[in-house]
Write an enzyme that holds these catalytic residues in place. Structure first.
Site, PDB file in Angstrom:
ATOM      1  N   HIS A  54      -5.034  16.746   3.057  1.00  6.51           N
ATOM      2  CA  HIS A  54      -4.158  17.467   2.134  1.00  6.51           C
ATOM      3  C   HIS A  54      -4.737  18.801   1.676  1.00  6.51           C
ATOM      4  O   HIS A  54      -4.574  19.199   0.519  1.00  6.51           O
ATOM      5  CB  HIS A  54      -3.834  16.597   0.930  1.00  6.51           C
ATOM      6  CG  HIS A  54      -2.894  15.471   1.229  1.00  6.51           C
ATOM      7  ND1 HIS A  54      -1.671  15.645   1.823  1.00  6.51           N
ATOM      8  CD2 HIS A  54      -3.018  14.126   1.030  1.00  6.51           C
ATOM      9  CE1 HIS A  54      -1.066  14.477   1.959  1.00  6.51           C
ATOM     10  NE2 HIS A  54      -1.863  13.540   1.492  1.00  6.51           N
ATOM     11  N   ARG A  79     -12.001  13.061   4.499  1.00  6.89           N
ATOM     12  CA  ARG A  79     -10.776  12.275   4.648  1.00  6.89           C
ATOM     13  C   ARG A  79     -10.010  12.878   5.813  1.00  6.89           C
ATOM     14  O   ARG A  79      -9.579  14.034   5.754  1.00  6.89           O
ATOM     15  CB  ARG A  79      -9.918  12.299   3.387  1.00  6.89           C
ATOM     16  CG  ARG A  79      -8.594  11.547   3.613  1.00  6.89           C
ATOM     17  CD  ARG A  79      -7.865  11.205   2.345  1.00  6.89           C
ATOM     18  NE  ARG A  79      -7.323  12.375   1.670  1.00  6.89           N
ATOM     19  CZ  ARG A  79      -6.521  12.317   0.603  1.00  6.89           C
ATOM     20  NH1 ARG A  79      -6.202  11.135   0.090  1.00  6.89           N
ATOM     21  NH2 ARG A  79      -6.077  13.416   0.034  1.00  6.89           N
ATOM     22  N   GLU A 155      -3.222   2.327  -0.148  1.00  6.26           N
ATOM     23  CA  GLU A 155      -2.356   3.217  -0.938  1.00  6.26           C
ATOM     24  C   GLU A 155      -0.883   2.866  -0.821  1.00  6.26           C
ATOM     25  O   GLU A 155      -0.021   3.694  -1.140  1.00  6.26           O
ATOM     26  CB  GLU A 155      -2.599   4.673  -0.536  1.00  6.26           C
ATOM     27  CG  GLU A 155      -2.592   4.929   0.953  1.00  6.26           C
ATOM     28  CD  GLU A 155      -3.040   6.341   1.313  1.00  6.26           C
ATOM     29  OE1 GLU A 155      -2.962   7.235   0.464  1.00  6.26           O
ATOM     30  OE2 GLU A 155      -3.450   6.538   2.467  1.00  6.26           O
ATOM     31  N   ASP A 181       0.021   7.677  -4.085  1.00  5.70           N
ATOM     32  CA  ASP A 181       0.807   7.097  -3.001  1.00  5.70           C
ATOM     33  C   ASP A 181       1.146   5.643  -3.279  1.00  5.70           C
ATOM     34  O   ASP A 181       2.207   5.155  -2.878  1.00  5.70           O
ATOM     35  CB  ASP A 181       0.069   7.236  -1.667  1.00  5.70           C
ATOM     36  CG  ASP A 181       0.274   8.595  -1.035  1.00  5.70           C
ATOM     37  OD1 ASP A 181       1.384   9.139  -1.135  1.00  5.70           O
ATOM     38  OD2 ASP A 181      -0.673   9.139  -0.443  1.00  5.70           O
TER      39      ASP A 181
END
Length: 276
Positions: A54, A79, A155, A181
């Site tokens: 992200h 990540r 998530e 999430d």
């Protein structure tokens, strides 16, 4: 020049702490800046995660962030964008000492994650040396299989229900709850989270599943107070905010403190020119 060589890495401090039941606190890197990464690493975090999912970080910048994190004394993690072979293997080759892998919703998803992070015969990672191999006090191939931090993200409510099965997979070191999430998957907003809510109950269910099978549970926290509270509950792999969040918070606080009327008196400290 030998005196300038870095100390060889014998074990992964993150994996060692999590397997030993200790808390391990880090932060998220979203600014796509090796300079910011180095500055953050010097503050004493156990680990820093380059957020490749992200943030707009490019592959070479990610690699340079790993170098900067290592130079600053923290453990470089990332990540990845998805639970996908190419991203997992290339990111490890670039020097990550562990990965946070999103959307692991079943035992099969967790098995795929571990397989992509381990070499044959324990997995399917394609062999090459890693950039970080030169800094290890061991052969990278065997070191990686035992030391990489394999952190799966839980998530969704489906993953919560399968938490024990997911965390039971050999090679998984721990999990990381994505609270936003998770809320989305439950059909609620973040305003409907917190103590006493179904959202909180779901996170605590994951924590108990992790304790049952001897794995570390973690989550993203937004304040130091929450990190401290979660450590007390038994969470171990805890992220506090991000470089971008810290920058925005400090900048906003200083801007809000400006007296645009010019009526406030300044102290010697205010006039020193020091930013920190």
């Amino acid at each position: 020049m030998d005196s300038f060589r870095s100390k060889k890495i014998a074990t992964n401090p993150v994996t060692e702490k999590l397997r030993g039941g200790q808390p391990c606190v880090g932060s998220w890197l979203t600014l796509c800046s090796p300079v910011a990464a180095e500055s953050m690493a010097n503050m004493g975090w156990d680990w820093l995660v380059v957020d490749v999912q992200h943030s707009p970080v490019g592959f070479e910048t990610m690699l340079n962030c790993f170098r900067a994190i290592q130079l600053g004394g923290a453990v470089p993690l990332a990540r990845v964008p998805w639970n996908e072979t190419i991203w997992i293997q290339r990111t490890l080759d670039a020097g990550a000492l562990g990965l946070v892998v999103p959307m692991v919703n079943s035992r099969a998803d967790a098995e795929a994650t571990v397989s992509n992070m381990r070499y044959a015969t324990r997995g399917q990672r394609s062999y090459t040396t890693s950039r970080v191999a030169a800094y290890l006090d061991a052969d990278y191939r065997t070191w990686a299989d035992d030391n990489l931090a394999v952190i799966v993200m839980i998530e969704t409510i489906q993953a919560v229900e399968q938490a024990e099965a997911i965390l039971s997979v050999d090679g998984v070191v721990g999990c990381f709850i994505g609270p936003n999430d998770l809320a989305l998957s439950m059909g609620i907003t973040m305003k409907e989270t917190g103590p006493g809510t179904e959202h909180e109950a779901a996170m605590l269910h994951v924590l108990e599943a992790a304790k049952k099978v001897g794995r570390a549970a973690g989550k993203h926290c937004f304040t130091a107070g929450e990190v401290s509270m979660r450590i007390g509950q038994g969470f171990q792999f805890l992220a506090l905010a991000s470089d971008g969040a810290f920058l925005a918070k400090a900048a906003q606080a200083e801007l809000n403190a400006v007296d645009f009327a010019g009526t406030a008196s300044a102290s010697a400290q205010d006039l020193s020119g020091k930013l920190y």
